[in-house]
Write an enzyme that holds these catalytic residues in place. Sequence first.
Site, PDB file in Angstrom:
ATOM      1  N   ARG A  53      -2.798  -3.756 -30.503  1.00  0.00           N
ATOM      2  CA  ARG A  53      -3.047  -2.818 -29.389  1.00  0.00           C
ATOM      3  C   ARG A  53      -4.531  -2.834 -29.044  1.00  0.00           C
ATOM      4  NH1 ARG A  53      -3.738   2.249 -30.459  1.00  0.00           N
ATOM      5  NH2 ARG A  53      -2.053   2.429 -31.966  1.00  0.00           N
ATOM      6  N   TYR A 105      -1.506   1.537  -1.503  1.00  0.00           N
ATOM      7  CA  TYR A 105      -0.187   1.342  -2.102  1.00  0.00           C
ATOM      8  C   TYR A 105       0.446   2.713  -2.409  1.00  0.00           C
ATOM      9  CZ  TYR A 105       3.421   0.357  -5.505  1.00  0.00           C
ATOM     10  OH  TYR A 105       4.612   0.337  -6.177  1.00  0.00           O
ATOM     11  N   ASP A 177      -9.647  -1.940  -5.413  1.00  0.00           N
ATOM     12  CA  ASP A 177      -8.388  -2.611  -5.738  1.00  0.00           C
ATOM     13  C   ASP A 177      -8.397  -3.933  -4.963  1.00  0.00           C
ATOM     14  OD1 ASP A 177      -5.753  -3.539  -5.817  1.00  0.00           O
ATOM     15  OD2 ASP A 177      -4.928  -1.516  -6.001  1.00  0.00           O
ATOM     16  N   LYS A 202       0.890  -9.623  -8.781  1.00  0.00           N
ATOM     17  CA  LYS A 202       0.793 -10.273  -7.461  1.00  0.00           C
ATOM     18  C   LYS A 202       0.151 -11.657  -7.585  1.00  0.00           C
ATOM     19  CE  LYS A 202       2.130  -6.078  -6.491  1.00  0.00           C
ATOM     20  NZ  LYS A 202       3.493  -5.758  -6.878  1.00  0.00           N
TER      21      LYS A 202
HETATM   22  O1  P1T Z   1       3.424  -2.710  -9.422  1.00  0.00           O
HETATM   23  P1  P1T Z   1       2.199  -2.634 -10.283  1.00  0.00           P
HETATM   24  O2  P1T Z   1       1.905  -3.913 -11.007  1.00  0.00           O
HETATM   25  O3  P1T Z   1       2.183  -1.428 -11.173  1.00  0.00           O
HETATM   26  O4  P1T Z   1       0.923  -2.502  -9.301  1.00  0.00           O
HETATM   27  C1  P1T Z   1       0.641  -1.379  -8.527  1.00  0.00           C
HETATM   28  C2  P1T Z   1      -0.179  -1.779  -7.317  1.00  0.00           C
HETATM   29  C3  P1T Z   1      -1.539  -1.526  -7.320  1.00  0.00           C
HETATM   30  N1  P1T Z   1      -2.313  -1.872  -6.270  1.00  0.00           N
HETATM   31  C4  P1T Z   1      -1.791  -2.497  -5.184  1.00  0.00           C
HETATM   32  C5  P1T Z   1      -2.692  -2.841  -4.041  1.00  0.00           C
HETATM   33  C6  P1T Z   1      -0.432  -2.798  -5.140  1.00  0.00           C
HETATM   34  O5  P1T Z   1       0.037  -3.417  -4.052  1.00  0.00           O
HETATM   35  C7  P1T Z   1       0.399  -2.424  -6.225  1.00  0.00           C
HETATM   36  C8  P1T Z   1       1.872  -2.700  -6.215  1.00  0.00           C
HETATM   37  N2  P1T Z   1       2.386  -2.992  -4.949  1.00  0.00           N
HETATM   38  C9  P1T Z   1       3.702  -3.282  -4.662  1.00  0.00           C
HETATM   39  C10 P1T Z   1       4.675  -3.309  -5.574  1.00  0.00           C
HETATM   40  C11 P1T Z   1       3.972  -3.564  -3.240  1.00  0.00           C
HETATM   41  O6  P1T Z   1       5.031  -4.121  -2.887  1.00  0.00           O
HETATM   42  O7  P1T Z   1       3.099  -3.234  -2.420  1.00  0.00           O
END
Ligand code: P1T
Length: 387
Positions: A53, A105, A177, A202
């Site tokens: 961890r 988001y 971000d 992503k």
């Molecule tokens: O889904 P996750 O890995 O927890 O990420 C969150 C997140 C954070 N910041 C941005 C800019 C994001 O687009 C996302 C997640 N977005 C999607 C799942 C979407 O389809 O926009």
Amino acid sequence: MNSSDDELGFETRAIHAGQAPDPTTGAVATPLYMTSTYVHSEPGVFAGYDYSRAGNPTRAAFEHCVANLEGARFGFALASGCLGVTTVMHLLEQGDHVVACDDMYGGTYRLFEDVFKKQGVDFSYIDLRDPSTLEAAMREETRMVWAETPTNPLMKLVDIERIAEIAHAGGARLMVDNTFMSPYFQRPLSLGADLVLHSTTKYINGHSDLIGGVVITDDEALAGRLDFLHKSIGGIQSVFDSYLCLRSLKTLAVRMRAHEANATAVARFLQDHSKVEWVAYPGLASHPQHELARRQTSGHGGMMSIGVKGGLDAARVLMANVRVFTLAESLGGVESLIEHPGLMTHASLSEERQREVGIAPGLLRLSVGIESEVDLIRDLDRALGKI
Ligand code: P1T
């Protein structure tokens, strides 16, 4: 080769930074260290790692490499992008104030409104395209400015350099971000940001086969606190997912160039289409902040939003008729995706909030993949023809 040498190009660092051959076996590919714990020769004496961890060699290789690509020394890999948001928010205390972009988001907004607000952190949401709005929104208790650029889903841009100056003058940190651009096209820390977040789900991983996040900084004091939060909250990225992300970084540059080439072609096709009202892609001269995009980023990525004529009904017809594009949430993978933010990724925002932000019923978001350009355009053309 000294893999941390900043003189090396992006592509070289993506393949070598943090990835010297394995010291025990000479393996060239970083092995999966599938272990929860490590031997102590006597209590407290161990060869670098004591519990996974707190640290794991496979995860450390990914953290080192991705931080290096953002021009930083410290990276913290997490089990999701949302855990990245959560970990960063724990830098704050009750009574602190955050100024955030009004378009972001939906899951981040939900965390702010339904989790951290209840814990005593206050939020103001503003249109960060105009830096003077930030000057007006800063308060004595403002400790963080939170920006997506481009924003999800409206593709608004934030002038990172200018916003960083204002945030710092007011005693706040700037968190960017960078999920939509990836470090290949945009490096916020070099423009004055203090923290960078990616949903590695992503572009960083890029193959739509894991959920992950990473928080990056070059500030030693912030890194010390994040290290503590990372291991204390425990939202770490698994060893296997760290391995996949590290593997994917090696092709980030070639993937991003391919995403951009296809997205440029798709955006140009769509902006001339009679069924399309508008296209928001920073690489188009028609994007209101195209000049900022050219100055701040080295490319424009694979994301765009479009407004179709005929509102929700027309949007539904397009979504129902695509064959190469897949109707799905998420973005940044090699396959092209289409989604309806109002009904899908941003459904947690009330209708009123969606209206305020500009998420209209005819709004669709495209994540342009790296398939054949001609197939993508034909697919959209055929599906638009059904409207
Ligand atoms: O889904 P996750 O890995 O927890 O990420 C969150 C997140 C954070 N910041 C941005 C800019 C994001 O687009 C996302 C997640 N977005 C999607 C799942 C979407 O389809 O926009």
